[in-house]
Design an enzyme around this catalytic site. Sequence first.
Site, PDB file in Angstrom:
ATOM      1  N   GLN A   1      35.992  38.955  46.811  1.00 30.10           N
ATOM      2  CA  GLN A   1      36.819  37.888  47.105  1.00 30.10           C
ATOM      3  C   GLN A   1      37.140  37.805  48.485  1.00 30.10           C
ATOM      4  OE1 GLN A   1      37.012  35.092  45.291  1.00 30.10           O
ATOM      5  NE2 GLN A   1      36.484  35.435  43.194  1.00 30.10           N
TER       6      GLN A   1
ATOM      7  N   TYR B   1      30.484  34.158  33.965  1.00 35.12           N
ATOM      8  CA  TYR B   1      30.357  34.241  35.534  1.00 35.12           C
ATOM      9  C   TYR B   1      31.235  35.216  35.955  1.00 35.12           C
ATOM     10  CZ  TYR B   1      28.642  29.575  34.022  1.00 35.12           C
ATOM     11  OH  TYR B   1      28.155  28.533  33.153  1.00 35.12           O
TER      12      TYR B   1
ATOM     13  N   CYS C   1      36.379  25.728  41.066  1.00 38.07           N
ATOM     14  CA  CYS C   1      36.129  25.699  42.387  1.00 38.07           C
ATOM     15  C   CYS C   1      35.463  24.155  42.963  1.00 38.07           C
ATOM     16  CB  CYS C   1      35.194  26.650  43.271  1.00 38.07           C
ATOM     17  SG  CYS C   1      33.497  26.447  42.645  1.00 38.07           S
TER      18      CYS C   1
HETATM   19  N1  SAH Z   1      35.018  35.941  39.212  1.00 39.26           N
HETATM   20  C1  SAH Z   1      33.959  36.384  39.809  1.00 39.26           C
HETATM   21  C2  SAH Z   1      33.439  35.369  40.809  1.00 39.26           C
HETATM   22  C3  SAH Z   1      32.825  34.122  39.994  1.00 39.26           C
HETATM   23  S1  SAH Z   1      32.030  33.132  41.227  1.00 39.26           S
HETATM   24  C4  SAH Z   1      34.180  37.564  40.671  1.00 39.26           C
HETATM   25  O1  SAH Z   1      35.599  37.506  41.132  1.00 39.26           O
HETATM   26  O2  SAH Z   1      33.586  38.553  41.148  1.00 39.26           O
HETATM   27  C5  SAH Z   1      30.764  32.564  40.230  1.00 39.26           C
HETATM   28  C6  SAH Z   1      29.894  33.428  39.871  1.00 39.26           C
HETATM   29  O3  SAH Z   1      28.715  32.877  38.679  1.00 39.26           O
HETATM   30  C7  SAH Z   1      28.994  34.108  40.975  1.00 39.26           C
HETATM   31  O4  SAH Z   1      29.116  35.441  40.986  1.00 39.26           O
HETATM   32  C8  SAH Z   1      27.419  33.649  40.652  1.00 39.26           C
HETATM   33  O5  SAH Z   1      26.303  34.590  40.856  1.00 39.26           O
HETATM   34  C9  SAH Z   1      27.515  33.507  38.898  1.00 39.26           C
HETATM   35  N2  SAH Z   1      26.422  32.496  38.317  1.00 39.26           N
HETATM   36  C10 SAH Z   1      26.070  31.337  38.789  1.00 39.26           C
HETATM   37  N3  SAH Z   1      25.615  30.799  37.809  1.00 39.26           N
HETATM   38  C11 SAH Z   1      25.453  31.574  36.894  1.00 39.26           C
HETATM   39  C12 SAH Z   1      24.732  31.318  35.557  1.00 39.26           C
HETATM   40  N4  SAH Z   1      24.096  30.437  35.224  1.00 39.26           N
HETATM   41  N5  SAH Z   1      25.023  32.232  34.575  1.00 39.26           N
HETATM   42  C13 SAH Z   1      25.904  33.547  35.070  1.00 39.26           C
HETATM   43  N6  SAH Z   1      26.489  33.652  36.136  1.00 39.26           N
HETATM   44  C14 SAH Z   1      26.062  32.489  37.199  1.00 39.26           C
END
Ligand code: SAH
Length: 458
Positions: A287, A316, A412
């Site tokens: 982040q 995610y 977001c």
């Molecule tokens: N909370 C996390 C950031 C989330 S950002 C942290 O602090 O590290 C959103 C995330 O969703 C990203 O890491 C991206 O790679 C992931 N992502 C995108 N599409 C996805 C899907 N279909 N299934 C699972 N993860 C996914």
Amino acid sequence: MKVNIPVHKNEEYQAEVTDLTYEGNGVVKIADFPVFVPNALPGEKVTVRVTKVARHFAWGRVMEWQTKSPDRVDVKDKKYIQTGIAPLGHLKYAAQLQFKQHQIKELLEKAHLDDIEVLPTMGMDRPYHYRNKAQVPVKMVRGQLQTGFYKRGSHTLVPIEDFYIQDPQIDKAIVVVRDLLRKYHVTPYDEQTGKGVIRTVMVRRGYYSHEVMVVLVTNTKRLPMAKQIVDGIVAGVPELKSIVQNINEKKTNRLLGNRDRTLWGDDEIHDQLLGIDFAISPLSFYQVNPQQTERLYQTAIDNAGLDGNQTVIDAYCGIGTISLAVAKHAKQVYGVEIVPAAIEDAKHNAKRNGIQNAKFVVGKAEEQFAKWQAAGLKPDVVIVDPPRKGLAESLIEATGKMAPRKVIYVSCNPATLVRDIQRFGEQGYHVVKPIQPVDQFPQTTHVESVTVLECTEK
Ligand code: SAH
């Protein structure tokens, strides 16, 4: 069908700005035809020159202000607006926070969800110099090697030393590196010819740890004068922990290649988020505004109502920021994320922090939810932090079937948040508290928020 377009390229019009789009452009209407005007604020009376005409809208530029908005900040340096580093930099911070709150509110109203409240946006006391990471392109500009940022929508480099929203120590490190590259005549990569050595300089600095990592992204395996450059960086950058060469030989817009070579010091640096220690290597996701990330995720966690007995899904999950912070308040945490390297980092960070009740899976969240549901997993709380496109419908349905008490939605993108709130409604989940926006990216148009949903029908 011929549409009647009332504006013409290069003509000037006097008008009042009536709105600000979610991308931060002012809107003026000429005979009901919308013209988008960067750097124009609602209420301002302006002379606009039309620069580009499309079928349903046009673009324009302010030639003169007859009146200015009381919310305007006179940005001395147009570079920040030109480059998109600070597309809202011309709006007072208090008004930026309101703009973000109102965006969510307006979208809810359009969806006939007027009864859902939106709290004032949680902002920063000092809403600049917050980024802990910089990736700056290196280019030859009029015969001199420069570091800076691209003009919006182009690959024209604008030389910049003070990046306004980055940690000033990072800005200083970039200047040190730039001067060394100049001194030792390292050639910048040329996108046209594919020749040259140095493509990008990346610098990361831990917010709490202050540890600094410098990454030199090269187009070649060899970095000429490597020893002299490394010695210079070591002498010139305080609290340096690591210098890495990242090799990217491809003709691509991707900044980083897949190969790292540590030139000096450690392979990774460390920093803390929500009391968890994270290892950060050049390719790791981390982040970029740690202060506001802590407030955003703490808001999410505080709303989860955890007392150590719950099972929590973090969908995610990225590198597990939320999962690992939640683990100490929960019985068991499950994280799912699509990027394998992020899950590797999550597991590694769990181990380093002695966390044993967090399990991480690589996969598409929507597919993994179906599997968990089929396996009979019964989470008490589901936390989601999806990318801009929001949640897959199937994930929302699977959530409904797993029937957690609460869903905490970290968003977001207000547009997909509102869409997904409607879809959760069909599963019996409703927003039970005012939505809390948190400003993760001051001076930009990004809008993050936390929403709490509960099943009120079962
Ligand atoms: N909370 C996390 C950031 C989330 S950002 C942290 O602090 O590290 C959103 C995330 O969703 C990203 O890491 C991206 O790679 C992931 N992502 C995108 N599409 C996805 C899907 N279909 N299934 C699972 N993860 C996914």
